[in-house]
Design an enzyme around this catalytic site. Structure first.
Site, PDB file in Angstrom:
ATOM      1  N   ASP A  24      -1.869   0.738  -8.171  1.00 54.88           N
ATOM      2  CA  ASP A  24      -3.172   0.940  -7.530  1.00 54.88           C
ATOM      3  C   ASP A  24      -4.245   1.115  -8.615  1.00 54.88           C
ATOM      4  OD1 ASP A  24      -4.875   1.418  -5.362  1.00 54.88           O
ATOM      5  OD2 ASP A  24      -4.501   3.582  -5.369  1.00 54.88           O
TER       6      ASP A  24
ATOM      7  N   HIS B 157      -9.789  -0.359   0.755  1.00 50.38           N
ATOM      8  CA  HIS B 157      -9.505   0.922   0.093  1.00 50.38           C
ATOM      9  C   HIS B 157     -10.280   2.021   0.815  1.00 50.38           C
ATOM     10  CE1 HIS B 157      -7.584  -0.220  -3.881  1.00 50.38           C
ATOM     11  NE2 HIS B 157      -7.730  -1.381  -3.254  1.00 50.38           N
TER      12      HIS B 157
ATOM     13  N   ASN C 127      -5.370   1.040   2.477  1.00 53.11           N
ATOM     14  CA  ASN C 127      -4.922   2.083   1.546  1.00 53.11           C
ATOM     15  C   ASN C 127      -5.202   3.485   2.056  1.00 53.11           C
ATOM     16  OD1 ASN C 127      -4.476  -0.075  -0.140  1.00 53.11           O
ATOM     17  ND2 ASN C 127      -5.704   0.716  -1.831  1.00 53.11           N
TER      18      ASN C 127
END
Ligand code: G3H
Ligand code: 13P
Ligand code: ZN
Length: 308
Positions: A81, A210, A253
């Site tokens: 990540d 994200h 995410n």
């Protein structure tokens, strides 16, 4: 079953729902997440930040995830990540990850293209897939701290040029989410029109969101009820995430919501059992709290149960 890339997962879910990508830092977090995915029969991405690698060491996380694959038989994708440069991406490719993110979003467009292309060439030669990022999310995490004024939404035309020039396998876009526990100062909203345009210009291409924690108020309240001073509020509404999953977003995410669930559980346990000092006593319910949160995300938010 070895670790897998996200390629087949994304093909299977495209236009229907997104796969959950959950951040991992230790054994209890990994076990809680994989138990949830197993029970939901769901595709799964476990992701490791630079901070997680520093905390636990690459080899420990690698071996724990390999153990999870062997224990559950799940096809798990292990992803870096927010890789900040070529070196960390190379290290994770060489060290057995099946997916890496090169986050060149802090660079000017041409530089972002150049570093992403370099990572793609290296990773693809070894069968590893690459996520890139264009546009900047606001928010705070270990390696990245972007103020609201420095954030910027992804430009659709640039996204097309970026994907074609780099050969990346998926693209994280900025449409209003942000990292951490405080996401929206005013009304919570995502730029769905922008997402629709980007997805139409890149048909079938996997997009990534994200900063997708919802920051459920009951978990912030539980942390704070037992002595926490967490300033958290207003995450991404769950129905917006579900909607994004039908519009070309294939990976979502989530980290902050797992941190809140785990911390709330540990605070609650220790407040009720002040004489206990065996870590197994408070980490067992904490692991269960992670599992319950991930089941909720997979089933009720991402809608990706039974997509294996
Ligand atoms: O977006 C980043 C993740 O929440 C990871 O956070 O860098 O503190 O491990 P971290
Ligand atoms: P949250 O802080 O919203 O959980 O986002 C996590 C993330 O984007 C990890 O890359
Ligand atoms: Zn992120």
């Amino acid at each position: 079953m070895p670790l897998v890339t996200s390629t087949e997962m994304f093909k299977k879910v495209y236009g229907k729902c997104a796969v959950g990508a959950f951040n991992v830092n230790n054994m209890e977090i990994i076990q809680g997440i994989v138990d949830a995915a197993k029970e939901e029969n769901a595709p799964l991405i476990l992701q490791v930040s630079a901070g997680a690698r520093k905390y636990a060491k690459h080899i420990y996380l690698m071996k724990l995830v390999e153990a999870a694959v062997e224990d559950t038989g799940l096809p798990i994708c292990l992803h870096l990540d927010h890789g900040e440069d070529f070196e960390i991406c190379k290290s994770c490719v060489d060290g057995g990850f099946t997916s890496v993110m090169i986050d060149g979003s802090k660079f000017p467009f041409a530089e972002n293209i150049a570093v992403t292309k370099k990572v793609v060439e290296y990773a693809h030669a070894k069968g590893v897939v690459v996520e890139a990022e264009l546009g900047r999310l606001a928010g705070v995490e270990d390696a990245v701290n972007v103020s609201a004024k420095d954030s910027s939404y992804t430009d659709p035309e640039q996204a097309v040029e970026f994907v074609h020039k780099t050969g990346c396998d998926s693209l994280a876009i900025a449409i209003g989410t942000s990292h951490g526990a405080f996401k929206f100062r005013g009304e919570a909203k995502l730029d769905f029109a922008r997402l629709k345009t980007i997805a139409a210009l890149l048909p079938g291409f996997p997009l990534v969101l994200h900063g997708a924690s919802t920051v459920l108020p009951e978990f912030v309240a539980k942390c704070n009820q037992y002595g926490g001073e967490i300033k958290g509020a207003q995450g991404v509404p769950e129905e917006m995430l579900r909607m994004a999953g039908t519009m070309g977003v294939c990976k979502i995410n989530i980290d902050t919501d797992l941190r809140l669930a785990m911390t709330a559980s540990i605070r609650e346990y220790l407040a009720a059992n002040p004489a206990d000092f065996d870590p197994r006593k408070y980490l067992k319910p904490a692991r269960e709290a992670i599992k319950n949160m991930v089941k909720h995300k997979i089933r009720d938010v991402l809608n990706c149960s039974n997509q294996l």
